[in-house]
Design a protein around this motif. Structure first.
Motif, PDB file in Angstrom:
ATOM      1  N   TRP A  19      34.443  73.951  44.746  1.00 21.44           N
ATOM      2  CA  TRP A  19      35.840  73.621  44.978  1.00 21.44           C
ATOM      3  C   TRP A  19      36.081  72.209  44.477  1.00 21.44           C
ATOM      4  O   TRP A  19      35.252  71.316  44.685  1.00 21.44           O
TER       5      TRP A  19
ATOM      6  N   PRO B 171      39.339  69.136  43.981  1.00 19.45           N
ATOM      7  CA  PRO B 171      40.721  68.865  44.378  1.00 19.45           C
ATOM      8  C   PRO B 171      41.700  69.155  43.248  1.00 19.45           C
ATOM      9  O   PRO B 171      41.313  69.227  42.084  1.00 19.45           O
ATOM     10  N   GLN B 172      42.937  69.316  43.648  1.00 20.65           N
ATOM     11  CA  GLN B 172      43.996  69.521  42.669  1.00 20.65           C
ATOM     12  C   GLN B 172      43.946  68.388  41.656  1.00 20.65           C
ATOM     13  O   GLN B 172      43.701  67.248  42.035  1.00 20.65           O
TER      14      GLN B 172
ATOM     15  N   GLN C  90      41.496  76.110  41.932  1.00 20.08           N
ATOM     16  CA  GLN C  90      40.590  75.022  42.346  1.00 20.08           C
ATOM     17  C   GLN C  90      39.184  75.490  42.701  1.00 20.08           C
ATOM     18  O   GLN C  90      38.352  74.672  43.053  1.00 20.08           O
TER      19      GLN C  90
ATOM     20  N   ASN D  45      43.060  54.256  45.366  1.00 22.03           N
ATOM     21  CA  ASN D  45      43.099  52.827  45.659  1.00 22.03           C
ATOM     22  C   ASN D  45      41.768  52.395  46.248  1.00 22.03           C
ATOM     23  O   ASN D  45      41.036  53.205  46.797  1.00 22.03           O
TER      24      ASN D  45
ATOM     25  N   GLU E 160      38.974  57.152  50.470  1.00 25.72           N
ATOM     26  CA  GLU E 160      37.831  58.049  50.412  1.00 25.72           C
ATOM     27  C   GLU E 160      38.379  59.445  50.186  1.00 25.72           C
ATOM     28  O   GLU E 160      39.381  59.828  50.786  1.00 25.72           O
ATOM     29  N   MET E 161      37.758  60.156  49.288  1.00 19.97           N
ATOM     30  CA  MET E 161      38.220  61.532  49.107  1.00 19.97           C
ATOM     31  C   MET E 161      37.038  62.448  48.786  1.00 19.97           C
ATOM     32  O   MET E 161      35.936  62.003  48.489  1.00 19.97           O
ATOM     33  N   LEU E 162      37.311  63.727  48.861  1.00 24.03           N
ATOM     34  CA  LEU E 162      36.310  64.718  48.546  1.00 24.03           C
ATOM     35  C   LEU E 162      36.515  65.128  47.092  1.00 24.03           C
ATOM     36  O   LEU E 162      37.589  65.597  46.725  1.00 24.03           O
TER      37      LEU E 162
ATOM     38  N   ARG F 180      33.351  70.407  46.757  1.00 17.58           N
ATOM     39  CA  ARG F 180      32.665  71.070  47.853  1.00 17.58           C
ATOM     40  C   ARG F 180      31.870  72.180  47.178  1.00 17.58           C
ATOM     41  O   ARG F 180      32.438  73.105  46.610  1.00 17.58           O
TER      42      ARG F 180
ATOM     43  N   ARG G  49      28.864  68.399  50.292  1.00 18.73           N
ATOM     44  CA  ARG G  49      30.097  67.736  49.878  1.00 18.73           C
ATOM     45  C   ARG G  49      29.807  66.594  48.909  1.00 18.73           C
ATOM     46  O   ARG G  49      28.857  65.855  49.060  1.00 18.73           O
TER      47      ARG G  49
ATOM     48  N   LEU H 239      31.384  63.267  47.655  1.00 21.69           N
ATOM     49  CA  LEU H 239      32.407  62.331  48.118  1.00 21.69           C
ATOM     50  C   LEU H 239      32.641  61.244  47.090  1.00 21.69           C
ATOM     51  O   LEU H 239      31.821  61.002  46.217  1.00 21.69           O
TER      52      LEU H 239
ATOM     53  N   PHE I 228      38.250  67.285  54.883  1.00 25.72           N
ATOM     54  CA  PHE I 228      38.926  66.775  53.712  1.00 25.72           C
ATOM     55  C   PHE I 228      39.967  67.807  53.283  1.00 25.72           C
ATOM     56  O   PHE I 228      39.743  69.001  53.420  1.00 25.72           O
ATOM     57  N   CYS I 229      41.063  67.330  52.750  1.00 21.34           N
ATOM     58  CA  CYS I 229      42.160  68.231  52.407  1.00 21.34           C
ATOM     59  C   CYS I 229      41.706  69.276  51.390  1.00 21.34           C
ATOM     60  O   CYS I 229      41.085  68.953  50.391  1.00 21.34           O
ATOM     61  N   SER I 230      42.028  70.530  51.641  1.00 17.78           N
ATOM     62  CA  SER I 230      41.616  71.594  50.728  1.00 17.78           C
ATOM     63  C   SER I 230      42.482  71.632  49.474  1.00 17.78           C
ATOM     64  O   SER I 230      42.218  72.395  48.565  1.00 17.78           O
ATOM     65  N   VAL I 231      43.505  70.831  49.426  1.00 17.19           N
ATOM     66  CA  VAL I 231      44.341  70.771  48.229  1.00 17.19           C
ATOM     67  C   VAL I 231      43.947  69.574  47.375  1.00 17.19           C
ATOM     68  O   VAL I 231      43.574  69.709  46.221  1.00 17.19           O
ATOM     69  N   CYS I 232      44.010  68.374  47.983  1.00 11.67           N
ATOM     70  CA  CYS I 232      43.830  67.183  47.158  1.00 11.67           C
ATOM     71  C   CYS I 232      42.522  66.456  47.429  1.00 11.67           C
ATOM     72  O   CYS I 232      42.189  65.522  46.718  1.00 11.67           O
ATOM     73  N   GLY I 233      41.779  66.863  48.453  1.00  8.16           N
ATOM     74  CA  GLY I 233      40.500  66.216  48.716  1.00  8.16           C
ATOM     75  C   GLY I 233      40.593  64.945  49.533  1.00  8.16           C
ATOM     76  O   GLY I 233      39.583  64.320  49.817  1.00  8.16           O
ATOM     77  N   ALA I 234      41.803  64.549  49.922  1.00  7.86           N
ATOM     78  CA  ALA I 234      41.933  63.319  50.702  1.00  7.86           C
ATOM     79  C   ALA I 234      41.290  63.494  52.057  1.00  7.86           C
ATOM     80  O   ALA I 234      41.287  64.585  52.623  1.00  7.86           O
ATOM     81  N   LYS I 235      40.736  62.412  52.565  1.00  3.85           N
ATOM     82  CA  LYS I 235      40.082  62.464  53.855  1.00  3.85           C
ATOM     83  C   LYS I 235      41.138  62.691  54.927  1.00  3.85           C
ATOM     84  O   LYS I 235      42.165  62.024  54.959  1.00  3.85           O
TER      85      LYS I 235
ATOM     86  N   GLN J 284      42.243  62.186  58.451  1.00  2.00           N
ATOM     87  CA  GLN J 284      41.879  61.213  59.459  1.00  2.00           C
ATOM     88  C   GLN J 284      42.115  61.784  60.841  1.00  2.00           C
ATOM     89  O   GLN J 284      43.064  62.505  61.067  1.00  2.00           O
TER      90      GLN J 284
ATOM     91  N   HIS K 102      50.332  48.701  50.919  1.00  2.00           N
ATOM     92  CA  HIS K 102      49.486  47.989  51.865  1.00  2.00           C
ATOM     93  C   HIS K 102      50.308  47.007  52.676  1.00  2.00           C
ATOM     94  O   HIS K 102      51.326  46.497  52.215  1.00  2.00           O
TER      95      HIS K 102
END
Lengths: 427, 220
Positions: A231, A233-234, A261, A288, A292-294, A297, A315, A317, B17-24, B26, B70
């Motif tokens: 998987w 991300p978009q 995806q 930025n 942190e992002m994935l 997967r 994962r 990361l 983590f988001c299943s669309v964009c991967g963002a964590k 929180q 920020h």
């Protein structure tokens, strides 16, 4: 479940600001427990595809027959097998049957009686026959062994591609070339597509030992049709995805889109206590500093009777940082396998240059290969390289191309150049 | 199928983590149920929990959750708050702790260093009861709309947004320097900005010119 999969990811998840390429090595280990025959209930089916073209005449066909008889006798009683022989056309000399003592005896009789070498080499027809046999037992772990000694007929190229397309996913196939009249690239085309290996059997007398090894490996497989599901991300892009251990298998363009995806890459059958490494390179949208992002997967999926089972997940990361100390570090496994890929490429390009008489380029490329093999502890490849070049200094990659190189040594190096070493435990 | 909101407002089928964009994502759902809140986000800048209903901005650092702009704090290297393990959570729900925390702020002239203004002599110790989950240590500024729970206006070397005292669901207390200008010391050891440090009764925080704070536990 009898086979446990474990997945681990090795990577430096820190990227500098603006960077978007994420590298990760995933190590997948299958650990079987004793006493259970595997999740697989469909048994296993082993096919022997043997070249009986004119060039096989004499000692080769004799040795091949001997080897096949031995292999048939070695088959476990509960597995199924078949034998196809091929020249300009193919013949099923023994159709799919369970390896009972009676059937083995009959098969041996057929092998001894009915094989004589004549005709051309049209591999697509052999694979077509094998495909039909494999289709009879779709639930089994399906593996084949293809033995040939010559080049495929030029006219067969297109047909072979079509047939390979049809065979992909139906069975796996290891290819062995006897002697030195076959072409490495050609067999690799088959074995890559069918998730097998290609190797040289320089001498007909060595066929038997090799067959035994292949059969042993094939019989150790307990789960077939395992897919590597990734998987992302978009808006991310998989720059490459390849198996890097035990050998390099390019998977990038073999992914099947399951849903947006999500891609499935074929990894074939897995045996108990088998371990493989995969290298992913994923391009993501830069975030930025502090984000942190994935990035991915990765999981292993196998399908039994249409039911998908996820057996392991890991994962990948990514964290963006302005700390150079973190972002500039390269994970040692990523570095190691990047080196191993470079090693394989240098060998292939070096051998090609040598074949074209471009000694300067060949020396540079093979020298580089020697250096990488030496530094990464890839002893088996280093040994093969020594058959082609004289090493002056392995540390710096200073080599001299040998004036005369045995054809089989060169072919062995070419066919095994994708073999990688693992990172030594001690480091 | 359960769905989770990611910081970019995608419906995610995965909780981490988001299943669309991967963002964590929180504030995992386990944690939010444990602290009896609907859905909290965590500020990506200072990692303070954020209740989406309270507005677009992080109350601690001013991070804009909508635009991603920020706040006052420079974006620093974030070490995300380690999520509590499931077992820790369940055990803490079972035996509710009635511990509350307070800090006592005093002016300690012995902390005076060359260059600082003379410490005031008339500043009485102030007790701050930590009633909220997150308590900002800082100096108030009406212009910037900063009203810290632990308000150290008498010491102008304390940053407006200096540090955070967070009462954890399991009853413990942590301190996090949120990128203060002059730093914070815990028992004489300089804290790393954005790194959580657990603190207990009797621990001392020193900050600013000459402010000393002592952690006090009180049973309620």
């Amino acid at each position: 479940m009898s086979t446990q999969f474990k997945a681990e990811v090795f990577q430096n998840q820190y990227l500098p600001q603006g960077a978007k390429e994420v590298h990760a090595i995933m190590t997948v280990t299958a650990e079987g427990s004793e006493g259970v025959a595997g999740t697989h209930t469909g048994g296993s089916l082993f096919g022997v595809i043997c070249d009986t073209s004119g060039s096989m005449g004499g000692q080769k066909i004799y040795a091949a027959k001997e080897a096949m008889v031995k292999v048939v006798n070695l088959l476990p009683d509960d597995c199924a097998f078949f034998i196809v022989t091929g020249s300009s056309s193919a013949r099923v000399i023994f159709p799919v049957s369970i390896a009972t003592p009676q059937n083995k005896e009959r098969a041996c009789g057929v092998i001894k009686a009915g094989l004589d070498a004549h005709g051309g080499t049209v591999i697509s027809t052999w694979l077509t026959e094998a495909l039909q046999q494999f289709n009879k037992m779709a639930g089994a772990v399906r593996q084949a062994l293809l033995l040939t000694d010559g080049q495929n007929d030029v006219s067969d190229e297109q047909q072979l591609n079509t047939v390979l397309q049809a065979c992909e996913g139906v069975f796996q196939c290891d290819c062995r070339g006897v002697g030195t009249d076959w072409r490495v690239k050609q067999l690799q085309q088959i074995s890559h597509k069918l998730l097998g290996t290609t190797d040289i059997i320089p001498n007909a007398s060595m066929i038997e030992a090799d067959f035994r090894a292949i059969l042993e490996k094939a019989m150790s497989k307990s789960i077939s049709d395992v897919a590597l599901r990734l998987w992302t991300p978009q808006s991310a892009r998989v720059l490459f995805c390849k198996q890097v251990s035990p050998d390099i298998v390019e998977l990038t363009h073999r992914g099947k889109l399951v849903k947006p995806q999500v891609n499935d890459y074929p990894t074939g059958a897995w045996g108990k206590s088998e371990s493989r490494d995969f290298h992913f390179c994923i391009e993501v949208q830069p975030g930025n500093v502090g984000d942190e992002m994935l990035a991915g997967r990765a999981s292993l999926i196998y399908t039994v009777n249409g039911v998908e089972t996820k057996v392991a997940e890991a994962r990948i990361l990514v964290t963006w940082t302005d700390d150079d100390a973190k972002s500039t570090k390269i994970d040692k496994r990523v570095a190691h396998y990047t080196g191993q890929a470079e090693l394989a490429q240098n060998i292939q390009e070096g051998l090609e240059a040598r074949a074209q008489g471009n000694i300067e380029v060949a020396t540079a490329k093979l020298g580089k290969a020697v250096k990488i093999a030496h530094n990464s502890g890839n002893e088996s490849t280093a040994k093969l390289l020594r058959t082609v070049v004289d090493i002056v200094d392995a540390e710096t990659g200073t080599v001299r191309i040998k004036k005369s190189v045995a054809k089989e040594d060169e072919m062995a190096l070419e066919s095994r150049s994708t073999k990688t070493s693992r990172i030594p435990k001690s480091s | 199928m359960p769905s989770y909101k990611c910081p970019k407002n995608h419906e995610s089928t995965e909780s981490d983590f988001c299943s669309v964009c991967g963002a964590k994502i929180q504030g995992s759902p386990e944690v939010t149920t444990a602290v009896q809140k609907t859905a909290t986000l965590t500020c990506p800048d200072c990692s303070a929990p954020h209740d989406p209903h309270s507005g677009n901005f992080c109350e601690i650092c001013g991070y804009n959750f909508t635009s991603g702009a920020h706040g006052d704090l420079p974006p620093a290297n974030i070490t995300p708050t380690p999520l509590l393990k499931q077992e820790e959570l369940t055990s803490s729900i079972g035996e509710k702790t009635h511990l509350t925390w307070a800090v006592v702020a005093t002016v300690d002239p012995s902390l005076y260093e060359e260059g600082s203004p003379q410490p005031p002599t008339n500043q009485a110790p102030i007790i701050f009861h930590l009633e909220k989950e997150n308590n900002l240590i800082g100096r108030s500024s009406s212009r910037r709309g900063i009203y810290p729970e632990v308000d150290l206006d008498f010491d102008d070397a304390v940053s407006h947004r200096h540090a955070l005292l967070s009462c954890q669901p399991d009853g413990t207390l942590i301190v996090r320097d949120i990128g203060s200008t002059n730093g914070t010391k815990l028992n004489g050891v300089e804290l790393t900005a954005m790194i959580d440090a657990p603190i207990k009764e009797g621990d001392e925080l020193t900050l600013g010119h000459w402010t000393r704070m002592t952690v006090v536990a009180a049973n309620s």
